[in-house]
Structure formats: C-alpha cells, structure tokens
Design a protein around this motif. Sequence first.
Motif, PDB file in Angstrom:
ATOM      1  N   LEU A   1       0.822  -1.202   0.000  1.00  0.00           N
ATOM      2  CA  LEU A   1       0.000   0.000   0.000  1.00  0.00           C
ATOM      3  C   LEU A   1       0.861   1.259   0.000  1.00  0.00           C
ATOM      4  O   LEU A   1       0.515   2.256  -0.620  1.00  0.00           O
ATOM      5  CB  LEU A   1      -0.922   0.009   1.217  1.00  0.00           C
TER       6      LEU A   1
ATOM      7  N   ASP B   1     -21.674  -3.151  -3.082  1.00  0.00           N
ATOM      8  CA  ASP B   1     -22.358  -2.389  -2.043  1.00  0.00           C
ATOM      9  C   ASP B   1     -23.820  -2.244  -2.413  1.00  0.00           C
ATOM     10  O   ASP B   1     -24.124  -2.013  -3.576  1.00  0.00           O
ATOM     11  CB  ASP B   1     -21.771  -0.970  -1.982  1.00  0.00           C
TER      12      ASP B   1
ATOM     13  N   MET C   1     -22.296   7.982   0.829  1.00  0.00           N
ATOM     14  CA  MET C   1     -21.176   7.308   1.463  1.00  0.00           C
ATOM     15  C   MET C   1     -20.418   6.457   0.437  1.00  0.00           C
ATOM     16  O   MET C   1     -19.190   6.438   0.408  1.00  0.00           O
ATOM     17  CB  MET C   1     -21.692   6.436   2.609  1.00  0.00           C
TER      18      MET C   1
ATOM     19  N   LYS D   1     -18.593   8.909  -1.906  1.00  0.00           N
ATOM     20  CA  LYS D   1     -17.438   9.572  -1.294  1.00  0.00           C
ATOM     21  C   LYS D   1     -16.387   8.557  -0.893  1.00  0.00           C
ATOM     22  O   LYS D   1     -15.226   8.891  -0.704  1.00  0.00           O
ATOM     23  CB  LYS D   1     -17.889  10.359  -0.061  1.00  0.00           C
TER      24      LYS D   1
ATOM     25  N   PHE E   1     -16.272   5.705   1.855  1.00  0.00           N
ATOM     26  CA  PHE E   1     -15.907   5.558   3.257  1.00  0.00           C
ATOM     27  C   PHE E   1     -14.679   4.659   3.372  1.00  0.00           C
ATOM     28  O   PHE E   1     -13.833   4.840   4.221  1.00  0.00           O
ATOM     29  CB  PHE E   1     -17.089   4.970   4.038  1.00  0.00           C
ATOM     30  N   ARG E   2     -14.594   3.663   2.506  1.00  0.00           N
ATOM     31  CA  ARG E   2     -13.417   2.793   2.489  1.00  0.00           C
ATOM     32  C   ARG E   2     -12.553   3.119   1.274  1.00  0.00           C
ATOM     33  O   ARG E   2     -12.049   2.246   0.591  1.00  0.00           O
ATOM     34  CB  ARG E   2     -13.854   1.326   2.471  1.00  0.00           C
TER      35      ARG E   2
ATOM     36  N   HIS F   1      -9.674   4.065   0.766  1.00  0.00           N
ATOM     37  CA  HIS F   1      -8.291   3.590   0.645  1.00  0.00           C
ATOM     38  C   HIS F   1      -8.224   2.161   0.121  1.00  0.00           C
ATOM     39  O   HIS F   1      -7.167   1.662  -0.177  1.00  0.00           O
ATOM     40  CB  HIS F   1      -7.573   3.700   1.989  1.00  0.00           C
TER      41      HIS F   1
ATOM     42  N   LEU G   1     -13.519   3.373  13.900  1.00  0.00           N
ATOM     43  CA  LEU G   1     -12.757   3.193  12.658  1.00  0.00           C
ATOM     44  C   LEU G   1     -12.101   1.820  12.605  1.00  0.00           C
ATOM     45  O   LEU G   1     -11.874   1.280  11.525  1.00  0.00           O
ATOM     46  CB  LEU G   1     -11.691   4.284  12.522  1.00  0.00           C
TER      47      LEU G   1
ATOM     48  N   ASP H   1     -13.446  -0.848  13.834  1.00  0.00           N
ATOM     49  CA  ASP H   1     -14.489  -1.875  13.897  1.00  0.00           C
ATOM     50  C   ASP H   1     -14.443  -2.688  15.179  1.00  0.00           C
ATOM     51  O   ASP H   1     -14.640  -3.903  15.153  1.00  0.00           O
ATOM     52  CB  ASP H   1     -14.379  -2.823  12.688  1.00  0.00           C
TER      53      ASP H   1
ATOM     54  N   GLN I   1     -19.450   7.922  11.869  1.00  0.00           N
ATOM     55  CA  GLN I   1     -19.336   7.715  10.421  1.00  0.00           C
ATOM     56  C   GLN I   1     -19.819   8.934   9.651  1.00  0.00           C
ATOM     57  O   GLN I   1     -19.274   9.300   8.612  1.00  0.00           O
ATOM     58  CB  GLN I   1     -20.101   6.451  10.005  1.00  0.00           C
ATOM     59  N   GLN I   2     -20.850   9.585  10.196  1.00  0.00           N
ATOM     60  CA  GLN I   2     -21.352  10.790   9.543  1.00  0.00           C
ATOM     61  C   GLN I   2     -20.295  11.895   9.587  1.00  0.00           C
ATOM     62  O   GLN I   2     -20.062  12.602   8.602  1.00  0.00           O
ATOM     63  CB  GLN I   2     -22.642  11.242  10.230  1.00  0.00           C
TER      64      GLN I   2
ATOM     65  N   VAL J   1     -17.107  11.444   9.804  1.00  0.00           N
ATOM     66  CA  VAL J   1     -16.039  11.030   8.889  1.00  0.00           C
ATOM     67  C   VAL J   1     -16.400  11.426   7.457  1.00  0.00           C
ATOM     68  O   VAL J   1     -15.593  11.980   6.720  1.00  0.00           O
ATOM     69  CB  VAL J   1     -15.811   9.503   8.982  1.00  0.00           C
ATOM     70  N   THR J   2     -17.670  11.162   7.105  1.00  0.00           N
ATOM     71  CA  THR J   2     -18.122  11.488   5.756  1.00  0.00           C
ATOM     72  C   THR J   2     -18.127  12.996   5.525  1.00  0.00           C
ATOM     73  O   THR J   2     -17.617  13.494   4.526  1.00  0.00           O
ATOM     74  CB  THR J   2     -19.539  10.923   5.531  1.00  0.00           C
ATOM     75  N   GLU J   3     -18.692  13.721   6.480  1.00  0.00           N
ATOM     76  CA  GLU J   3     -18.817  15.172   6.309  1.00  0.00           C
ATOM     77  C   GLU J   3     -17.450  15.853   6.210  1.00  0.00           C
ATOM     78  O   GLU J   3     -17.264  16.792   5.446  1.00  0.00           O
ATOM     79  CB  GLU J   3     -19.621  15.768   7.467  1.00  0.00           C
TER      80      GLU J   3
ATOM     81  N   ARG K   1      -9.801  10.630   6.095  1.00  0.00           N
ATOM     82  CA  ARG K   1      -9.277   9.343   5.657  1.00  0.00           C
ATOM     83  C   ARG K   1      -8.031   8.985   6.446  1.00  0.00           C
ATOM     84  O   ARG K   1      -7.018   9.659   6.351  1.00  0.00           O
ATOM     85  CB  ARG K   1      -8.913   9.389   4.177  1.00  0.00           C
TER      86      ARG K   1
ATOM     87  N   PRO L   1      -3.919   4.733   5.250  1.00  0.00           N
ATOM     88  CA  PRO L   1      -4.224   3.302   5.105  1.00  0.00           C
ATOM     89  C   PRO L   1      -3.041   2.413   5.461  1.00  0.00           C
ATOM     90  O   PRO L   1      -3.217   1.355   6.065  1.00  0.00           O
ATOM     91  CB  PRO L   1      -4.581   3.168   3.628  1.00  0.00           C
TER      92      PRO L   1
ATOM     93  N   GLY M   1     -12.377  -4.538   8.111  1.00  0.00           N
ATOM     94  CA  GLY M   1     -13.825  -4.378   8.149  1.00  0.00           C
ATOM     95  C   GLY M   1     -14.531  -5.050   6.985  1.00  0.00           C
ATOM     96  O   GLY M   1     -15.736  -4.903   6.812  1.00  0.00           O
TER      97      GLY M   1
ATOM     98  N   GLU N   1     -24.011  -5.207   7.697  1.00  0.00           N
ATOM     99  CA  GLU N   1     -24.195  -3.781   7.911  1.00  0.00           C
ATOM    100  C   GLU N   1     -24.531  -3.482   9.367  1.00  0.00           C
ATOM    101  O   GLU N   1     -24.072  -2.499   9.934  1.00  0.00           O
ATOM    102  CB  GLU N   1     -25.311  -3.291   6.996  1.00  0.00           C
TER     103      GLU N   1
ATOM    104  N   GLY O   1     -21.497  -3.124  11.175  1.00  0.00           N
ATOM    105  CA  GLY O   1     -20.517  -2.182  10.636  1.00  0.00           C
ATOM    106  C   GLY O   1     -19.485  -2.784   9.704  1.00  0.00           C
ATOM    107  O   GLY O   1     -18.364  -2.281   9.619  1.00  0.00           O
ATOM    108  N   ARG O   2     -19.838  -3.847   9.016  1.00  0.00           N
ATOM    109  CA  ARG O   2     -18.879  -4.465   8.095  1.00  0.00           C
ATOM    110  C   ARG O   2     -19.371  -4.383   6.653  1.00  0.00           C
ATOM    111  O   ARG O   2     -20.564  -4.269   6.396  1.00  0.00           O
ATOM    112  CB  ARG O   2     -18.623  -5.919   8.481  1.00  0.00           C
ATOM    113  N   THR O   3     -18.427  -4.463   5.727  1.00  0.00           N
ATOM    114  CA  THR O   3     -18.723  -4.425   4.300  1.00  0.00           C
ATOM    115  C   THR O   3     -18.506  -5.816   3.726  1.00  0.00           C
ATOM    116  O   THR O   3     -17.664  -6.555   4.213  1.00  0.00           O
ATOM    117  CB  THR O   3     -17.774  -3.431   3.596  1.00  0.00           C
TER     118      THR O   3
END
Lengths: 348, 348
Positions: free
Chosen positions: A68, A110, A121, A124, A126-127, A129, B37, B39, B52-53, B55-57, B61, B64, B75, B101, B104-106
């Motif tokens: 990375l 997603d 989200m 933008k 969120f993940r 990276h 962050l 998890d 998370q909001q 972080v988005t706003e 980042r 990594p 995550g 979800e 909090g995982r993808t």
Amino acid sequence: MSDPEPRPNGDSGAVATSLKDVAARAGVSIKTVSNVLNDRPHISAGTRERVQQAVTELDYRPNPAAKLLKNARTGIIALAVPDIELPYFAELAAAVQRAAERIGRTVLLDQTGGDPEKELMAAKGFRAHLIDGLILSPLALQPEQLRECASSRPTVLLGERFYDAAVDHIAIDNITAGRQAVQHLLSRGFRRIAMIGEDDFYRGPVALRKQGYLEALTAAGIEPDPVLMRPAGHFRRFDGMRAMDELLAAGTPFDAVFAFNDTLALGAMRSLADHGLRVPEDLAVVGFDDIEEGRYSTPRLTTVSPDKTGIAELALERLAGRLSGDLTAEPGFVPAAHRLEVRESSGG
Amino acid sequence: MSDPEPRPNGDSGAVATSLKDVAARAGVSIKTVSNVLNDRPHISAGTRERVQQAVTELDYRPNPAAKLLKNARTGIIALAVPDIELPYFAELAAAVQRAAERIGRTVLLDQTGGDPEKELMAAKGFRAHLIDGLILSPLALQPEQLRECASSRPTVLLGERFYDAAVDHIAIDNITAGRQAVQHLLSRGFRRIAMIGEDDFYRGPVALRKQGYLEALTAAGIEPDPVLMRPAGHFRRFDGMRAMDELLAAGTPFDAVFAFNDTLALGAMRSLADHGLRVPEDLAVVGFDDIEEGRYSTPRLTTVSPDKTGIAELALERLAGRLSGDLTAEPGFVPAAHRLEVRESSGG
C-alpha cells in the motif's frame, strides 16, 4: 517502484515464499510477477493465470503495508447498486464481475437501498483507501453531489443521464426505449395503455421512460389518463401486483400496461392471473430490463432489453482508462444499446 | 495500539482532517472515533453512525498503510458464492449484507462459478490481506481442501455438511427437507414422482436432497425409477426446462416432480406450459429455496424454504466471534432452520 517485499505467511513460523519462488514456479521473470500483482495493464491472460496459480499454490502473500505504501492500487472496483435482490442489478453485477475478472480485478459490491445517505457514502468512499474506482448506479443523489464525489477518484455512473455533469456515465436512451415499448403496443392495436412506475421524486431513468410513454401516446393522438399512471414503491414484484390490483379496482378500462421494470410487470401478471384475466388475450403487458425470469415466465414477457454486458464492459473500460491514464478525453456520457424483445405477453 | 495518524486528503494541498476534528464533530472522544474506525465491538449503533457521519462530512481518511501496519482489520468480509445470478444466492448475499451492515462491516462479493480453482482461490484468499474473514458456499471443493484453507483465517462454510471437518459450517438438514418435500407429494396422492437435479459428481446439499427423495419413496414402498431422475447442468431455468422436456420425451408416466432448486422448478413449469400441461392438475411441482420469484409465478410454487436471514445472521455471528476471540468453542456444524411452503403448484 520496487517490488513488494516477501514476508512470512502468518505466525506459523513457515519459511517465507518470495517473489523469486513465484517467478520460478510460473516460469516468468520477477518483474512480470510484480506487474501481475500490481494489476498493470498489457499482461496476457495466460501469463496472468500462470502467475496467479503459482501465487495460490505457494500461498504467496505480499506484505500488504509495503504494497500500500508503494502502490495505491488494490485491484478492487466498488460497485454500488440499489438492491441486489432486484434481478436486473444481480444480472448487471454478474456482468460487471465477469468484465472485471477479464482484466484481473475484484468487485466489492455495495447495496445502497437507494438511500441518499448510503449513496453519498458509497460515492465519497468511506473505504476509499481500499478501492481503485467506483461504478455507481444512483437513485437518489443529485447531480451536484455526484459531480463533486466523482472528482476525487475514477467514477462511472450507470443508469442515469445527467447531461450537464462532467462525470463518466453510461446509460441507454430511456426516452426512446419507453417510446418504442408504447409504440409496439399501439401497433398491436392497444389504445388504453396504463403505466406502472410513476415516480415524481427522483429524476432518473424512470422519469425518462415515462416521458417516452407520454410522447408515444401524444404522437398517436391519445390523451394520457392520470388514472392509468400508477406509482410503484420499490419496483419489486409486490409493488407491481399491488399497482395492478389498484388499476383493476379503479374501474377505468384499459387494454395494456407498460411496467417500468420486469419485476413490476411480473407482479402485475400475477395480479391479472388472480383476477382470472389472461395475458395477452385480456390485457397485454410490456416490461423493462429483460431479466432472465421474464424469458421463462408464463406467458413470456415482452420487454426492453438493455445491453447489460455492453454496459459492464464500457464501465470497466472507462475505469481502466482513467486509472492507467490512457483515457484523456473529458468525462462524459457514453451511450449503451437496447432493443425491444417481443414475446408472448404482448401477442408474441 | 495507538490511533492512526491523520494525513492530508490526497494531493490537493487541503488541510488535513484529524481524528480530533472528527471527534469534535461527532461529540465523542478520540478513543471512541478510533474504536469505530477499527471496527471494535460494543459500540452503540447511534455512536457508530454519528462518527461515520462526521467522517463522511469532514472527508476524513486515515492513513491506510499506518492502519494496516497497526491493525490487521479491514472491516471487509468476503462472501464467495457460485453464481449471483441464481436468485437464491442473490437473496442470500442480500441477507448477508444486511447482517454485516448491522455490525458495521462491508461485504466483498466473489463469484466462483462452482469452479474448483476459483473456490480454492477464494478459500485461500488471493486478496487475503484485505479481508477479515470469509463466508464460502462451496460446490466443488473437497473437505480436505476446505479444512486446510479454513485454518488460516476465520471461515464459515454455507450449504454443505462435512461432518468430519473441524470448520464452522452452517446448513439446513437437506435430507429431512428432501424427504418432507416428497412426503408432501405422496400425501396428496402423487405416486410417480420424478426428480430434477441428479448430481453424482459433487458431494453436496443436492446429493442429500436426493437421499431424502429416495428415503421417502422407499418408506412408501415405491421403487425409485432411474428414468425419472434427471441431471440439471447449472441449476438454472434453462436446465429445468430441458430436464422436463426430456422427462416428457422419455414416455415413462409420472404425475409430479421434485426439482432440487426453484429455478429448475420454474424452468420445468415453463416446459409444461409449452407442452400444454397444467400445474398442478396434470403434474404437481415442488421446488427448493423459496426464492421470491416462486411466490409470484403462475402457478405459485410449493418449495422448501431455508431460513436465509437466519443463515446469514449465524454466519456473521460466528465470524465476529472468531475475530473478537469471544467464541472459543471448537469449530463445527451449526444447524439452520427450514420449512415447507405449500402453494398452488402442488395443489395449494
């Protein structure tokens, strides 16, 4: 950039597999192994496969942190769709995955549920990276939001047409497709054509299909009847069934229906069967999306068929070009093909 | 572990957003932001959402590389299924995504096509450094291979039963389910019951459904007829349609069919319609999977309904327990529920 450093595989005390081992096993140079691992272009499928097989067999794992630090590429493309349970998006996701696989990339899937927050989200990142690029099928986001998000990383939008946004976006011509669906019904002699999929809230493909519907009726000298235009909730089978129940209950006569996706059309056909009505003898039905289900339903469903494979390939091509820097054209609209598939539900 | 370091957002020269900024915006401590962050468990949904909001706003980042060096968690859970275009797997994937979800995982979705090579790659984790755990629905891998792969990282298998393998695996009781489907047909007076989904090659759920089919027939004193047991290719609608075409062409009389998944059953019903045969008057049909399509088909499909939501939640629970270390029990079999849904295709 130098090659990622080898490291021991986990804490088991096993001897580390090196890039050199992988190269020897695959019968290629260390540089070629590095090129494959870093998802560089211009590697033959055969070479890529041999290297990946050697990586698997030797259980080689590059040091992720080193990788990375030295190379921002993860080989992952995010695909964000509203709902994978809608067959159109499952088929589209499968097409994207096949297209991604061909160029050695993995797809992170997603689901946004069409929720503006989740779409934002996804857009933008969120993940961020973890992904190289994004393919987004937005329902709720506004053009301004999309433009802003797409500027931060390679992004391709699907299924919408924002003519004013400098974003790569791929879509079929939904107005023409909607018009063709209704013209087909008119050509078969149907005159009182209902519509399922009314959606005043979002400015999306559905609004364009409705525009096509209205244009075709008007061109034929038929006054569109608001009673025959029904909303469709989440565009699932249940919503189509309920919309048809309501149309039948309203008492206004009609002889055909254009549903703005196939699951709505299939739900509507279920309602018609429940009411003892025959398709197409009593009522013709046309859908949109050409999902596999409609090719096997009884009756088989007439539908607008977007070129899903073509859309997926265009999207990946576009992303790959942005990532490699080979594609320097201004971001913009890329048209995809569609055709009308005439089957039993409108008279075959 | 210390917190990830802030870094500038890209190369734009923008002022870096720090963890402190995120904490201030979310109204929580820096430690809490770090917990979200990374998890970590035991964070309320409300807190997670606020962070998370923020972080988005703020477009925050974390670095990594620093994050990966300090904390192996990404995550991301990988879900590998044979074919996302098979509605059962699309519905299962959607259920897994909903369950993921909630914690909090993808979900990273992989399609293996049931190809042993690709399954092995998914199981061994070609992108192992990017995922915390794996949920795999294998078709072709052998128990020995699975056992070996699962030892390297938290893994949950779905849909198979390897009683001898020390791997977390979740499945319904396919033998009982198969027996119940056939017993239901017998109880409605059907005696000549065909079967679609013969599969001698893989030792999977399908072989167990066949075992249930054979047990039910034998218990009723009926000799199973090899002519009435048909293979089913890729278990898609086309395969079901072709298998029914062949059954009808064989000339051996039969009055019902048990298809080992719903897409086969729906394809078989399409064939019956093409031959002018009525379901269930001329032939009863029972499927397996309870996909949404079968609730809206004409006729509605009787089917075995596995608890897909329960399976997804069990899988995520199991993975989360392994990742946190809270689950210390030996890996092994976790049973999931199923029930028979009787609908129109077998007499309602």
